[in-house]
Design a protein around this motif. Structure first.
Motif, mmCIF file in Angstrom:
data_model
loop_
_atom_site.group_PDB
_atom_site.id
_atom_site.type_symbol
_atom_site.label_atom_id
_atom_site.label_comp_id
_atom_site.label_asym_id
_atom_site.label_seq_id
_atom_site.Cartn_x
_atom_site.Cartn_y
_atom_site.Cartn_z
ATOM 1 N N GLY A 148 54.474 10.221 13.218
ATOM 2 C CA GLY A 148 55.705 10.249 12.368
ATOM 3 C C GLY A 148 55.442 9.055 11.051
ATOM 4 N N PRO A 149 56.343 9.118 10.108
ATOM 5 C CA PRO A 149 56.528 8.411 9.139
ATOM 6 C C PRO A 149 56.449 7.004 9.289
ATOM 7 N N PRO A 157 54.342 -2.347 9.865
ATOM 8 C CA PRO A 157 54.576 -0.845 9.371
ATOM 9 C C PRO A 157 54.185 0.130 10.338
ATOM 10 N N LEU A 158 55.477 0.325 11.140
ATOM 11 C CA LEU A 158 55.526 1.024 12.317
ATOM 12 C C LEU A 158 55.581 2.483 12.214
ATOM 13 N N GLN A 159 55.105 3.161 13.195
ATOM 14 C CA GLN A 159 55.171 4.471 13.235
ATOM 15 C C GLN A 159 55.440 4.986 14.519
ATOM 16 N N VAL A 160 56.134 5.959 15.112
ATOM 17 C CA VAL A 160 56.275 6.448 16.689
ATOM 18 C C VAL A 160 54.765 6.759 16.965
ATOM 19 N N ALA A 192 50.955 1.019 14.470
ATOM 20 C CA ALA A 192 50.947 0.175 13.220
ATOM 21 C C ALA A 192 49.261 0.208 12.830
ATOM 22 N N ARG A 193 49.314 0.600 11.659
ATOM 23 C CA ARG A 193 47.806 0.759 10.817
ATOM 24 C C ARG A 193 47.117 -0.647 10.723
ATOM 25 N N VAL A 194 47.808 -1.625 10.074
ATOM 26 C CA VAL A 194 47.282 -2.878 9.916
ATOM 27 C C VAL A 194 48.249 -3.934 9.507
#
Length: 231
Positions: A143-144, A183-186, A213-215
């Motif tokens: 998700g975004p 920077p959360l995403q599902v 979370a990417r980083v």
């Protein structure tokens, strides 16, 4: 005056897995004077898997990189919210020895990897001499990117900047970190297996609340002694 930070690192390709549990399931696993933090009457157990990169001590040129997986819950001490870790499995002996000595955290040495296979991230770990603590998780963001809103469940679970542990002489310690908002995403799971929750008796868990979370870029402070909550 707060002392200067001593650690710098990044957490990358991080997976949060959260399960709600009755408070009485986790309270026995906490030391006296550490209060379980609950939301709507429920405690939460979490597995967090990620890659550590650029791990270094201030003033020392050496930087380390290694995968890690943590089993944790959420607590409050003197009304300051934070994290209590039941175990931390990492794939670098120097990081394990250093964290066990300097922070008195329950680190365990493991063989671990975080790789990409067919557009999925695959985390695997195997704790030395404890095959029942193996983990194998296949996941990806689905998700975004969003920033959790204050007051939301996602914010309550993830936006914590203090870590508690028992230091020398069984003294309660608190170590603080600083980083940007997650920077959360599902996250989507294709496979989940881990023996780590069994350490606190959690052996029949359902589907978790999963986020990616990417980083985030982290600075860490040395632990300081804390008064314990009165029981």
């Amino acid at each position: 005056m707060k002392p200067p930070w001593i650690l710098r690192l990044a957490w990358r390709d991080l997976l949060f897995l959260h399960w709600p549990l009755p408070a009485e399931a986790l309270t026995p696993h906490l030391p006296d004077g550490v209060t379980l933090d609950t939301r709507d009457g429920q405690a939460w157990l979490a597995l967090v898997a990620f890659n550590v990169t650029g791990f270094g001590v201030r003033g020392v040129p050496l930087q380390l990189q290694f995968p890690q997986i943590n089993l944790r819950t959420y607590v409050r001490v003197q009304d300051v919210p934070g994290i209590w870790t039941f175990s931390l499995d990492a794939a670098h002996p120097l990081a394990v020895v250093g964290a066990r000595w300097a922070y008195q955290l329950p680190y365990k040495l493991a063989e671990a990897s975080l790789s990409v296979e067919d557009n999925w991230l695959v985390f695997q770990s195997s704790r030395h001499n404890q095959p029942d603590m193996d983990s194998h998780i296949r996941f990806r963001p689905a998700g975004p990117v969003f920033r959790a809103l204050p007051g939301s469940t996602e914010h309550w679970l993830t936006e914590r900047r203090s870590l508690y542990t028992l230091g020398w002489g069984q003294r309660l310690w608190r170590a603080d970190v600083q980083h940007e908002a997650w920077p959360l995403q599902v996250a989507e799971l294709a496979r989940f297996h881990s023996g780590l929750p069994a350490q606190v008796g959690a052996v029949a868990l359902g589907a978790p609340l999963a986020h990616f979370a990417r980083v985030v870029h982290v600075k860490g402070w040395p632990p300081v002694g804390q008064p314990r909550d009165r029981t």
